[in-house]
Design a protein around this motif. Structure first.
Motif, short mmCIF file in Angstrom:
data_model
loop_
_atom_site.label_atom_id
_atom_site.label_comp_id
_atom_site.label_asym_id
_atom_site.label_seq_id
_atom_site.Cartn_x
_atom_site.Cartn_y
_atom_site.Cartn_z
N PRO A 104 2.51 -10.10 8.06
CA PRO A 104 1.91 -11.44 7.96
C PRO A 104 1.45 -11.82 6.55
CG PRO A 104 1.13 -10.33 9.93
CD PRO A 104 1.88 -9.31 9.14
N LEU A 105 1.30 -10.82 5.68
CA LEU A 105 0.92 -11.13 4.31
C LEU A 105 2.06 -11.81 3.56
CD1 LEU A 105 -1.23 -9.05 5.21
CD2 LEU A 105 -1.16 -8.11 2.91
N GLU A 106 3.30 -11.62 4.07
CA GLU A 106 4.50 -12.23 3.50
C GLU A 106 4.60 -11.98 1.99
OE1 GLU A 106 3.67 -16.13 5.21
OE2 GLU A 106 5.22 -15.76 6.72
N GLY A 107 4.20 -10.77 1.60
CA GLY A 107 4.33 -10.36 0.21
C GLY A 107 3.26 -10.85 -0.72
N ARG A 108 2.27 -11.56 -0.22
CA ARG A 108 1.25 -12.18 -1.08
C ARG A 108 0.05 -11.25 -1.27
NH1 ARG A 108 0.28 -18.35 0.73
NH2 ARG A 108 -1.59 -17.87 -0.52
N MET A 109 -0.24 -10.92 -2.52
CA MET A 109 -1.34 -10.02 -2.82
C MET A 109 -2.70 -10.68 -2.61
SD MET A 109 -0.71 -6.90 -3.35
CE MET A 109 0.63 -5.76 -3.76
N ASP A 110 -2.79 -12.01 -2.70
CA ASP A 110 -4.08 -12.66 -2.43
C ASP A 110 -4.47 -12.44 -0.96
OD1 ASP A 110 -1.86 -14.36 -1.80
OD2 ASP A 110 -3.23 -16.06 -1.61
N ARG A 111 -3.48 -12.44 -0.07
CA ARG A 111 -3.76 -12.16 1.34
C ARG A 111 -4.17 -10.70 1.53
NH1 ARG A 111 1.20 -15.47 4.37
NH2 ARG A 111 0.43 -17.58 3.84
N PHE A 112 -3.55 -9.80 0.77
CA PHE A 112 -3.94 -8.39 0.85
C PHE A 112 -5.40 -8.22 0.44
CE2 PHE A 112 -4.06 -4.08 -1.15
CZ PHE A 112 -3.92 -3.35 0.01
N GLU A 113 -5.82 -8.94 -0.58
CA GLU A 113 -7.22 -8.85 -1.01
C GLU A 113 -8.15 -9.30 0.11
OE1 GLU A 113 -8.13 -7.37 -3.76
OE2 GLU A 113 -6.03 -7.09 -4.31
N GLU A 114 -7.76 -10.33 0.85
CA GLU A 114 -8.60 -10.77 1.97
C GLU A 114 -8.63 -9.70 3.06
OE1 GLU A 114 -9.11 -14.45 5.17
OE2 GLU A 114 -7.96 -14.75 3.32
N VAL A 115 -7.48 -9.09 3.35
CA VAL A 115 -7.44 -8.02 4.35
C VAL A 115 -8.37 -6.87 3.93
CG1 VAL A 115 -5.97 -6.22 5.35
CG2 VAL A 115 -5.19 -8.60 5.30
N LEU A 116 -8.38 -6.53 2.66
CA LEU A 116 -9.26 -5.46 2.20
C LEU A 116 -10.72 -5.76 2.49
CD1 LEU A 116 -7.70 -4.55 -1.28
CD2 LEU A 116 -7.63 -3.16 0.80
N SER A 117 -11.10 -7.03 2.47
CA SER A 117 -12.49 -7.40 2.76
C SER A 117 -12.86 -7.13 4.21
CB SER A 117 -12.72 -8.88 2.41
OG SER A 117 -12.11 -9.74 3.37
N TRP A 118 -11.87 -6.93 5.07
CA TRP A 118 -12.12 -6.61 6.48
C TRP A 118 -12.50 -5.14 6.68
CZ3 TRP A 118 -6.96 -9.01 8.75
CH2 TRP A 118 -6.94 -10.38 8.46
N ARG A 119 -12.31 -4.33 5.64
CA ARG A 119 -12.62 -2.90 5.63
C ARG A 119 -11.70 -2.09 6.55
NH1 ARG A 119 -17.99 -2.39 7.77
NH2 ARG A 119 -17.92 -0.23 7.09
N PRO A 120 -10.38 -2.27 6.43
CA PRO A 120 -9.48 -1.40 7.19
C PRO A 120 -9.40 -0.02 6.54
CG PRO A 120 -8.19 -2.77 5.73
CD PRO A 120 -9.64 -3.20 5.56
#
Length: 313
Positions: A104-120
């Protein structure tokens, strides 16, 4: 007990269920986990690619995570989110967030940064679809041989920087070897032995040893078709998840890759068929079966939680 994979959060979201993570009619809930004295449960954020398509893929992922957050809030003092073993409580089960498919990030690192804020703590590059990062397990040998894509290698570098563990359970064989050779921490949260059951979601003996050599774990999956083979066309209702088959896989993984790779990855609420262990409340039956099969208490404890504690620290 530490279980490395369940799909309960997705199931609550997908069905728009009025039930809760604290107590429900599915296979996993916080109340039963606390009743059996579970140490931690990994809750996967799995985002469907081919359903609920009226909602953009990335928005689907965020909505499922929001359900996870709201469920923990409703559960109150019965659960806490943890990212490492040292974060875990002795008084209640800890919820470890995992990401099943970064597609779902579709290759976008800005989305990855948001996922990191979820603390996976753990994430997989793919599910059963090709995406910007790589290819899934497949019955097509040509697909199985393909390596990761450029963005897949880039994601591995970011995962190493963030100490995010890479889950190879749904990856194809070529991608698997790219991951294990990259230096990233690696686990297979819910896979079994391909030598016992010839299924592309399971790992070969060489793969099992590779995960073990890199300090990872392989979580035993309760899916019937991963535990034993069925003739093509067999109705799912006739697929059975048996404890005796679980023991056979544990025994083989132990024999080829050692005791330090053994772990639990039930795949509860993401699998069908008839389950001899239908929910977390029955998990002690597997512990007893391991003891009855002659596994030492130290090996049983490593499978049950010690290997998981090591990996999550």
């Amino acid at each position: 007990m530490i279980d490395f994979h369940c799909d309960t959060v997705y199931k609550l979201w997908e069905k728009d269920s009025k039930e809760s993570l604290l107590k429900n009619s599915f296979s996993v809930d916080i109340s039963r986990l606390n009743e059996i004295g579970a140490k931690a449960q990994c809750f996967a954020i799995f985002t469907p690619f081919d359903s609920h398509t009226e909602i953009p893929f990335w928005d689907r992922m965020k909505a499922i995570h929001e359900r996870f957050v709201s469920e923990l809030e409703k559960a109150g003092d019965s659960v806490k989110q943890a990212t490492r073993s040292s974060d875990m409580s002795d008084d209640m089960v800890s919820a470890v967030l995992t990401i099943e498919d970064l597609g779902p990030l579709e290759g976008r690192m800005d989305r990855f940064e948001e996922v990191l804020s979820w603390r996976p703590r753990i994430a997989s590059l793919t599910w059963n679809w090709e995406n910007e990062y790589g290819y899934p397990n497949s019955s097509d040998p040509a697909v199985m041989e393909k390596g990761l894509k450029k963005k897949g290698f880039e994601m591995l570098e970011r995962m190493k920087e963030e100490d995010l563990i890479c889950d190879v359970s749904h990856l194809n064989d070529g991608g698997f070897w790219d991951v294990v050779n990259s230096g990233v921490k690696v686990v297979a949260t819910h896979s079994n032995s391909r030598s016992i059951t010839n299924c592309t979601r399971n790992l070969t003996d060489e793969m099992l040893r590779a995960v073990s050599d890199r300090g990872g774990i392989v979580g035993l999956n309760f899916c019937p078709s991963f535990l034993s083979s069925y003739p093509e066309g067999t109705p799912k209702a006739e697929h059975y998840s048996r404890i005796c088959d679980m023991i056979a896989h544990i025994r083989h993984i132990y024999d080829v890759a050692g005791e330090d790779v053994l772990a639990l990855g039930t795949d509860f609420d993401g699998i069908g068929g008839t389950l001899e262990i239908p929910g977390v409340e029955s998990l002690p039956c597997l512990k007893q079966a391991m003891e009855d099969a002659g596994f030492s208490s130290s090996v049983v404890e490593k499978f049950w939680q010690k290997n998981g504690l090591r990996v999550l620290e």
